[in-house]
Scaffold this active site. Sequence first.
Site, PDB file in Angstrom:
ATOM      1  CD  GLU A  89      47.078  42.217  39.566  1.00 46.75           C
ATOM      2  OE1 GLU A  89      45.255  42.911  38.494  1.00 46.75           O
ATOM      3  OE2 GLU A  89      47.815  42.413  39.078  1.00 46.75           O
ATOM      4  CG  ASP A  90      44.398  40.068  37.506  1.00 41.62           C
ATOM      5  OD1 ASP A  90      45.241  40.166  38.459  1.00 41.62           O
ATOM      6  OD2 ASP A  90      44.331  39.270  36.593  1.00 41.62           O
ATOM      7  CG  ASP A 138      51.650  33.201  39.257  1.00 34.12           C
ATOM      8  OD1 ASP A 138      51.186  32.552  39.829  1.00 34.12           O
ATOM      9  OD2 ASP A 138      51.356  33.410  38.109  1.00 34.12           O
ATOM     10  CG  PHE A 180      46.615  30.350  33.032  1.00 35.59           C
ATOM     11  CD1 PHE A 180      47.855  31.351  33.655  1.00 35.59           C
ATOM     12  CD2 PHE A 180      45.824  30.523  32.136  1.00 35.59           C
ATOM     13  CE1 PHE A 180      48.278  32.492  32.660  1.00 35.59           C
ATOM     14  CE2 PHE A 180      45.575  31.831  31.758  1.00 35.59           C
ATOM     15  CZ  PHE A 180      46.707  32.341  32.755  1.00 35.59           C
ATOM     16  NE  ARG A 197      40.885  41.334  28.890  1.00 36.55           N
ATOM     17  CZ  ARG A 197      42.179  40.770  29.342  1.00 36.55           C
ATOM     18  NH1 ARG A 197      42.314  40.633  31.029  1.00 36.55           N
ATOM     19  NH2 ARG A 197      43.466  40.607  29.195  1.00 36.55           N
TER      20      ARG A 197
HETATM   21  P1  IMP Z   1      52.421  38.628  38.534  1.00 37.35           P
HETATM   22  O1  IMP Z   1      53.038  38.923  39.154  1.00 37.35           O
HETATM   23  O2  IMP Z   1      53.656  36.583  38.247  1.00 37.35           O
HETATM   24  O3  IMP Z   1      52.045  37.979  40.191  1.00 37.35           O
HETATM   25  O4  IMP Z   1      51.063  38.262  37.533  1.00 37.35           O
HETATM   26  C1  IMP Z   1      50.153  38.518  38.047  1.00 37.35           C
HETATM   27  C2  IMP Z   1      49.485  38.572  36.852  1.00 37.35           C
HETATM   28  O5  IMP Z   1      49.761  37.380  36.070  1.00 37.35           O
HETATM   29  C3  IMP Z   1      47.754  38.748  36.695  1.00 37.35           C
HETATM   30  O6  IMP Z   1      47.630  40.132  37.476  1.00 37.35           O
HETATM   31  C4  IMP Z   1      47.581  38.077  36.119  1.00 37.35           C
HETATM   32  O7  IMP Z   1      47.170  39.078  34.217  1.00 37.35           O
HETATM   33  C5  IMP Z   1      47.869  37.523  35.294  1.00 37.35           C
HETATM   34  N1  IMP Z   1      47.786  35.819  35.521  1.00 37.35           N
HETATM   35  C6  IMP Z   1      48.747  34.618  36.597  1.00 37.35           C
HETATM   36  N2  IMP Z   1      48.107  33.904  36.664  1.00 37.35           N
HETATM   37  C7  IMP Z   1      46.715  33.627  36.267  1.00 37.35           C
HETATM   38  C8  IMP Z   1      45.708  32.828  35.501  1.00 37.35           C
HETATM   39  O8  IMP Z   1      45.804  31.797  35.888  1.00 37.35           O
HETATM   40  N3  IMP Z   1      45.043  33.756  34.989  1.00 37.35           N
HETATM   41  C9  IMP Z   1      44.792  34.425  33.883  1.00 37.35           C
HETATM   42  N4  IMP Z   1      45.702  35.636  34.568  1.00 37.35           N
HETATM   43  C10 IMP Z   1      47.070  35.728  35.010  1.00 37.35           C
END
Ligand code: IMP
Length: 176
Positions: A98-99, A102, A151, A164
């Site tokens: 996963e990237d 958060d 972010f 991207r």
């Molecule tokens: P979570 O469900 O809040 O953990 O969301 C994770 C997803 O939110 C990641 O897979 C990203 O796609 C997106 N995300 C959260 N923070 C960032 C950021 O700083 N940049 C780009 N995408 C983010």
Amino acid sequence: METMRKSVLYSREAIRGRVLELGEEVSSAYEGQNLVVIGVLKGAFIFMADLIRALRIPCRIDFVRLASYGSGTETSGRIELTKDIETDIAGKDVLIVEDIVDTGLTLTYLVENLQARSPRSLKVCAFIDKKLRRKVPFEADFVGFTMDDGFVVGYGLDFDEQGRFLPDVCVLNAEK
Ligand code: IMP
């Protein structure tokens, strides 16, 4: 994003070095196992491409795509699988790539979904961990970088589908 200023947080050189280390960590953990790497589209595609080329063990790959309904930079918590894997993962050793972790909501959903298919093991490798922003407790098994807040875009990560393509990971700063 044209109206946003960007500053480099992780340079392409720093990323390359860390991904090579992660490749070593993952290879040691899965030596002799039946590894299936599952990338979360779209954000993880560049990271996953680099990570699997840093492995010294064979792996199969597959992808999922998740939609999380929210606006701007926040996840709402309502998550849906919009593209499923095509691999039978029962009895396999699965690594989700996963990237960013958060709030933890996306990965909590995905882990639960894949766990129901009886893999032999299921772990998570996240390129970036925003540890302080969790809404639900979630611990990734392998982490590239840890950041507090802000972010980021680049290296596959986007803001509203922009950024991207950037080779470095950059923090977005709102124009004052
Ligand atoms: P979570 O469900 O809040 O953990 O969301 C994770 C997803 O939110 C990641 O897979 C990203 O796609 C997106 N995300 C959260 N923070 C960032 C950021 O700083 N940049 C780009 N995408 C983010």
